[in-house]
Design a protein around this motif. Sequence first.
Motif, short mmCIF file in Angstrom:
data_model
loop_
_atom_site.label_atom_id
_atom_site.label_comp_id
_atom_site.label_asym_id
_atom_site.label_seq_id
_atom_site.Cartn_x
_atom_site.Cartn_y
_atom_site.Cartn_z
N GLU A 21 5.17 -65.95 17.17
CA GLU A 21 4.30 -65.44 16.09
C GLU A 21 5.19 -64.80 15.03
N ARG A 65 -12.65 -59.68 7.31
CA ARG A 65 -12.70 -60.94 8.06
C ARG A 65 -13.43 -60.65 9.37
N TYR A 120 -16.29 -61.85 12.51
CA TYR A 120 -16.81 -62.99 13.27
C TYR A 120 -18.05 -62.63 14.05
N ASP A 133 -8.04 -73.49 14.70
CA ASP A 133 -8.09 -74.09 13.37
C ASP A 133 -7.09 -75.24 13.22
C1 LIG Z 1 -9.08 -65.80 4.65
C2 LIG Z 1 -9.93 -66.30 5.80
C3 LIG Z 1 -11.18 -65.72 6.06
C4 LIG Z 1 -11.98 -66.19 7.12
N1 LIG Z 1 -13.20 -65.62 7.32
C5 LIG Z 1 -13.98 -66.11 8.33
C6 LIG Z 1 -15.28 -65.55 8.61
O1 LIG Z 1 -15.71 -64.63 7.91
N2 LIG Z 1 -15.99 -66.05 9.67
C7 LIG Z 1 -15.51 -67.08 10.45
O2 LIG Z 1 -16.17 -67.52 11.43
N3 LIG Z 1 -14.31 -67.64 10.20
C8 LIG Z 1 -13.55 -67.18 9.18
N4 LIG Z 1 -12.35 -67.74 8.94
C9 LIG Z 1 -11.89 -68.77 9.86
C10 LIG Z 1 -11.32 -68.09 11.10
O3 LIG Z 1 -10.44 -67.08 10.67
C11 LIG Z 1 -10.63 -69.08 12.00
O4 LIG Z 1 -11.56 -70.03 12.51
C12 LIG Z 1 -9.95 -68.42 13.19
O5 LIG Z 1 -9.21 -67.28 12.80
C13 LIG Z 1 -8.99 -69.43 13.83
O6 LIG Z 1 -8.05 -68.77 14.64
P1 LIG Z 1 -6.68 -69.46 14.97
O7 LIG Z 1 -6.03 -68.53 15.96
O8 LIG Z 1 -6.89 -70.88 15.35
O9 LIG Z 1 -5.86 -69.52 13.61
P2 LIG Z 1 -5.28 -68.32 12.65
O10 LIG Z 1 -6.14 -67.12 12.72
O11 LIG Z 1 -5.03 -68.97 11.35
O12 LIG Z 1 -3.90 -67.96 13.38
C14 LIG Z 1 -2.74 -68.75 13.28
C15 LIG Z 1 -1.54 -67.88 13.60
O13 LIG Z 1 -0.38 -68.70 13.64
C16 LIG Z 1 0.70 -68.03 13.02
N5 LIG Z 1 1.60 -69.10 12.57
C17 LIG Z 1 1.34 -70.07 11.65
N6 LIG Z 1 2.41 -70.89 11.55
C18 LIG Z 1 3.34 -70.44 12.43
C19 LIG Z 1 4.65 -70.89 12.80
N7 LIG Z 1 5.19 -71.99 12.24
N8 LIG Z 1 5.35 -70.21 13.74
C20 LIG Z 1 4.80 -69.09 14.32
N9 LIG Z 1 3.55 -68.63 14.03
C21 LIG Z 1 2.84 -69.30 13.09
C22 LIG Z 1 0.06 -67.23 11.89
O14 LIG Z 1 0.87 -66.12 11.52
C23 LIG Z 1 -1.26 -66.79 12.55
O15 LIG Z 1 -1.14 -65.56 13.20
C24 LIG Z 1 -11.54 -67.29 7.91
C25 LIG Z 1 -10.28 -67.86 7.65
C26 LIG Z 1 -9.48 -67.39 6.60
C27 LIG Z 1 -8.14 -68.06 6.34
#
Ligand SMILES: Cc1cc2nc3c(=O)[nH]c(=O)nc-3n(C[C@H](O)[C@H](O)[C@H](O)COP(=O)(O)OP(=O)(O)OC[C@H]3O[C@@H](n4cnc5c(N)ncnc54)[C@H](O)[C@@H]3O)c2cc1C
Length: 382
Positions: free
Chosen positions: A32, A50, A52, A282
């Motif tokens: 991370e 943000r 959920y 995501d």
């Molecule tokens: C600005 C924003 C607002 C949102 N608001 C809502 C909402 O109100 N309601 C809702 O249901 N959904 C919302 N979403 C969508 C929701 O945030 C996502 O569905 C959820 O957070 C997905 O989680 P994730 O862990 O898959 O991805 P993310 O939360 O995107 O986490 C990905 C992680 O990977 C890390 N990372 C990325 N690339 C690398 C790399 N190469 N090496 C190491 N680490 C890396 C990043 O630092 C991050 O911590 C929002 C999204 C965004 C971008």
Amino acid sequence: MIYDTLIIGGGLVGAAAAVALKQQQRKVALLEIRPPETDETRLLQGWDARIYAISPANRQLLQSLNAWPDESRIQAVTRMDVRGDQGGRIEFSAAEIRAERLTSIAENRWLLAALWRQIRALDIPVINQAAAGIESDIETATLTLADGSSLCSRLIIGADGANSWLRSQAGIAVREDAYGHHGVVANFHCERDHQGVAYQWFKNGEVLAYLPLPDRKISIVWSTAEPAKLTELPPDELAAAVTAQGEGVLGKLSPLSPAFAFNLILRRPETTVGQRILLMGDAAHTIHPLAGQGVNLGFGDVEAFADISRKAADIGAHQILQRYHRSRLEPVRTMQLGCNSLFKLFGEEHLPGLPWLRNSGLNLVNNLNGLKNRLVRQAMGL
Ligand SMILES: Cc1cc2nc3c(=O)[nH]c(=O)nc-3n(C[C@H](O)[C@H](O)[C@H](O)COP(=O)(O)OP(=O)(O)OC[C@H]3O[C@@H](n4cnc5c(N)ncnc54)[C@H](O)[C@@H]3O)c2cc1C
């Protein structure tokens, strides 16, 4: 040393996967680049915009990971009130299905902190570097880091968000369809107690949700084709616009946080697995937030993979990855299709008869208790 799993990305989904797999005694490490804040004193200052809606099934998942946070910052939703643009209305209540709550509203950073406390409690190694390259063969995958060192693992999980580095390194094509809308999010204090009710309005092709928070606060998600008309407003004018669009149901709203907008895109990768790699959260799918299911689908990925791989001698074996891919196809597609259909149904303004039809549809389902309760139980993951 050969890890069982390296997870790229410690957002909600990657962090939950790390804890779930470590609980199964797997050798896990997490990459991370931006570890989150876990200090409670700092987290208690202000509210994250943000937010959920966590389904009961995923609340249970987080509880089983010892990562369901203190409920002082979580609001139980006991009723949902969804309104169309011409008198259509549908209401869901926890009492009708004999449940304590329909869903739980929680801040991103509050949930993340609880998961990261478990990562530390379980001594999961955290690598604070970006990945620079990946190679895989039939038995293992090797990740090269920015400092030139490398790590070897049976499986590499990409939980690295919507623009996944792993997905593009693996050459997995992704279909991206922009909704033509942004989601505008912000928090407000409300004049009247929300009593744990979540509201949603489908109006003039836009969708506005009021998500209740503790202490007479709400968070909003406003899906609109013109985000700047909201984000560029002074805070008091934005609060007035949100009050008016929400028909003043909670009285006058006062601003608590600046508004920000994020682009809404439907993403469908051609596959969620490859040789010794797997995508979650995501990285594997994005969806319109109107049903609040984005992060719930990601937690569903974690639960499915943890179940499928529980007894596997080789966690990255081809058949295990294929079983995971197949198991997630239907729930993800059903949710993407459902949200798209609703978005299009209420986004179409010029088709004669459609406004009447969609509003009558809402009223009809509202009066069919059996169907309505089945729908709500499905959304709750029960
Ligand atoms: C600005 C924003 C607002 C949102 N608001 C809502 C909402 O109100 N309601 C809702 O249901 N959904 C919302 N979403 C969508 C929701 O945030 C996502 O569905 C959820 O957070 C997905 O989680 P994730 O862990 O898959 O991805 P993310 O939360 O995107 O986490 C990905 C992680 O990977 C890390 N990372 C990325 N690339 C690398 C790399 N190469 N090496 C190491 N680490 C890396 C990043 O630092 C991050 O911590 C929002 C999204 C965004 C971008």
